[in-house]
Design an enzyme around this catalytic site. Sequence first.
Site, PDB file in Angstrom:
ATOM      1  N   ASN A   1       0.808  -1.324  -0.042  1.00  0.00           N
ATOM      2  CA  ASN A   1      -0.031  -0.065  -0.281  1.00  0.00           C
ATOM      3  C   ASN A   1       1.027   1.348   0.097  1.00  0.00           C
ATOM      4  O   ASN A   1       1.931   1.306   0.355  1.00  0.00           O
ATOM      5  CB  ASN A   1      -0.983  -0.089   1.077  1.00  0.00           C
ATOM      6  CG  ASN A   1      -0.187   0.748   2.424  1.00  0.00           C
ATOM      7  OD1 ASN A   1      -0.452   1.881   2.811  1.00  0.00           O
ATOM      8  ND2 ASN A   1       0.207  -0.096   3.271  1.00  0.00           N
TER       9      ASN A   1
ATOM     10  N   PHE B   1       6.792   5.286  13.838  1.00  0.00           N
ATOM     11  CA  PHE B   1       8.354   5.445  13.398  1.00  0.00           C
ATOM     12  C   PHE B   1       8.594   4.548  12.267  1.00  0.00           C
ATOM     13  O   PHE B   1       9.872   3.906  11.982  1.00  0.00           O
ATOM     14  CB  PHE B   1       9.404   5.464  14.331  1.00  0.00           C
ATOM     15  CG  PHE B   1       9.131   6.421  15.516  1.00  0.00           C
ATOM     16  CD1 PHE B   1       8.720   7.574  15.368  1.00  0.00           C
ATOM     17  CD2 PHE B   1       9.494   6.243  16.599  1.00  0.00           C
ATOM     18  CE1 PHE B   1       8.560   8.644  16.282  1.00  0.00           C
ATOM     19  CE2 PHE B   1       9.615   7.335  17.717  1.00  0.00           C
ATOM     20  CZ  PHE B   1       8.892   8.336  17.509  1.00  0.00           C
TER      21      PHE B   1
ATOM     22  N   CYS C   1       6.328   3.993   8.880  1.00  0.00           N
ATOM     23  CA  CYS C   1       5.782   4.104   7.624  1.00  0.00           C
ATOM     24  C   CYS C   1       7.055   4.331   6.459  1.00  0.00           C
ATOM     25  O   CYS C   1       7.789   5.595   6.671  1.00  0.00           O
ATOM     26  CB  CYS C   1       4.715   5.437   7.415  1.00  0.00           C
ATOM     27  SG  CYS C   1       4.227   5.619   6.048  1.00  0.00           S
TER      28      CYS C   1
ATOM     29  N   THR D   1       5.487  -1.698   7.823  1.00  0.00           N
ATOM     30  CA  THR D   1       5.669  -2.494   6.511  1.00  0.00           C
ATOM     31  C   THR D   1       6.981  -2.469   5.912  1.00  0.00           C
ATOM     32  O   THR D   1       7.628  -1.587   6.201  1.00  0.00           O
ATOM     33  CB  THR D   1       4.521  -1.666   5.605  1.00  0.00           C
ATOM     34  OG1 THR D   1       4.734  -0.388   5.688  1.00  0.00           O
ATOM     35  CG2 THR D   1       3.326  -2.183   5.983  1.00  0.00           C
TER      36      THR D   1
ATOM     37  N   CYS E   1       5.260 -39.148  -6.876  1.00  0.00           N
ATOM     38  CA  CYS E   1       5.632 -38.128  -7.849  1.00  0.00           C
ATOM     39  C   CYS E   1       6.842 -37.476  -8.297  1.00  0.00           C
ATOM     40  O   CYS E   1       7.105 -36.856  -9.080  1.00  0.00           O
ATOM     41  CB  CYS E   1       4.840 -36.770  -7.143  1.00  0.00           C
ATOM     42  SG  CYS E   1       5.788 -36.063  -5.717  1.00  0.00           S
TER      43      CYS E   1
ATOM     44  N   CYS F   1      10.792 -34.887  -4.604  1.00  0.00           N
ATOM     45  CA  CYS F   1      11.741 -34.978  -3.589  1.00  0.00           C
ATOM     46  C   CYS F   1      12.965 -35.413  -4.287  1.00  0.00           C
ATOM     47  O   CYS F   1      14.010 -34.690  -4.062  1.00  0.00           O
ATOM     48  CB  CYS F   1      11.367 -35.878  -2.570  1.00  0.00           C
ATOM     49  SG  CYS F   1      11.304 -37.737  -3.249  1.00  0.00           S
TER      50      CYS F   1
ATOM     51  N   CYS G   1      16.229 -32.906  -4.707  1.00  0.00           N
ATOM     52  CA  CYS G   1      17.464 -33.354  -4.177  1.00  0.00           C
ATOM     53  C   CYS G   1      18.601 -33.647  -5.255  1.00  0.00           C
ATOM     54  O   CYS G   1      19.755 -33.345  -5.079  1.00  0.00           O
ATOM     55  CB  CYS G   1      17.380 -34.688  -3.435  1.00  0.00           C
ATOM     56  SG  CYS G   1      18.881 -34.996  -2.478  1.00  0.00           S
TER      57      CYS G   1
ATOM     58  N   CYS H   1      22.568 -38.416   2.606  1.00  0.00           N
ATOM     59  CA  CYS H   1      21.750 -37.433   3.252  1.00  0.00           C
ATOM     60  C   CYS H   1      22.369 -36.750   4.349  1.00  0.00           C
ATOM     61  O   CYS H   1      22.935 -37.220   5.427  1.00  0.00           O
ATOM     62  CB  CYS H   1      20.534 -38.159   3.993  1.00  0.00           C
ATOM     63  SG  CYS H   1      19.357 -36.840   4.532  1.00  0.00           S
TER      64      CYS H   1
END
Length: 424
Positions: free
Chosen positions: A75, A135, A137, A203, A348, A351, A355, A381
């Site tokens: 913003n 203090f 913005c 922010t 899937c 991993c 790796c 590992c």
Amino acid sequence: MADLSIDFCGIKSPNPFWLASAPPTDKAYNVVRAFEAGWGGVVWKTLGEDPPAVNVSSRYSALHGKNREVIGFNNIELITDRSLALNLQEITAVKKAWPDRAMIVSLMLPCEEAPWKEILPLVEATGADGIELNFGCPHGMPERGMGAAVGQQPDLIEMVTRWCKTHTRLPVIVKLTPNITDVRAPARAALAGGADAVSLINTVNSITHLDLDSMVAYPIVGGRSTHGGYCGSAVKPIALNMVAEIARDPVTAHLPISGIGGIGNWTDAAEFIALGAGSVQVCTAAMLHGFRIVEEMKDGLSRWMDRKGYANIAAFSRKAVPNTTDWKYLDMNYQVIASIDQDKCIQCGKCYVACEDTSHQAIARLVEGNARRYEVKREECVGCNLCEITCPVEGCITMVPQPSEKPYMNWTQDPRNPRAEVVA
């Protein structure tokens, strides 16, 4: 049932959930709706000198994830664009109607004592419970010598804080900017100036994305743009670290902290409290989902506290601080190794790819006919967690601690460290 009420540097609240100083706390209508929804307190949107600030259009942009989920929010809105008199009048009325809720008023003025001396009695007369010095913005106001321009200079933080402690009896909370190298310096300055507490983070300087056709960043204002303040879930890790840094700094260890930054549910709040926060402030989540989210926050936190046996907020506040340390004090002899639950694995291969391409080649891809199987090469590992992070199935890959007969040894003691300390 767990007691969610808090006493934050003398400011009492029925629960730790406050709305941060931002558009949701800009006027009485919003704040009343928030209190009706169950929020424990608000930090009224930052007041300044008259004439009030003038905002631009548009003001917001966002970083989206899958399915348009807002990951980060940006913003360029300034402090209140309504008159000081109107704000003070509404603060007075709301506090009178809701005496049990925390009412903190955010302030931002030039680094001159006179305007602070003038405004503080006016704020005190509203019945407000405390003030928060903005203090932090990062846009618009620093160009005028306020906001982050003050927050990045510890000497100015200490000076203005001391003025405020001189001219008001209200608790003074100093809101800190994250746009700084070491957040401990401004926190120490606030404490030296007499601050009753600090709040963070404000922010983060940001540009979320561009329109690649017009070559202008968002939000677009008449064909141009500027950096803004980044908030939302994306900044939570930054905020947690900075809260922890102040909580474990010997100088500021006992300084109350109001945690801000990416808090969207009760677990976020619990993490902030465990790392040092005595209250938590929410903005982006409320803007995206409305004020009713506080119902789930209160219910979830209360149920979790009951399960854990925490009677009140103080019972687990700062509980994680002793377990947070510098890297050099971590145990060099501690080791974990990844373990794949074959019953949960969906083959899937994420991993393996992660790796094999970017880590330690510690996962084997076994092909048996038309079937695939992935196994960890224990000898390769290093326990980096990458496979666990990339796995889409929760609990499929876990990091298993390995037995060791070696005693605790940190880097300052490690013989591989050329500057290791000699242990007698």
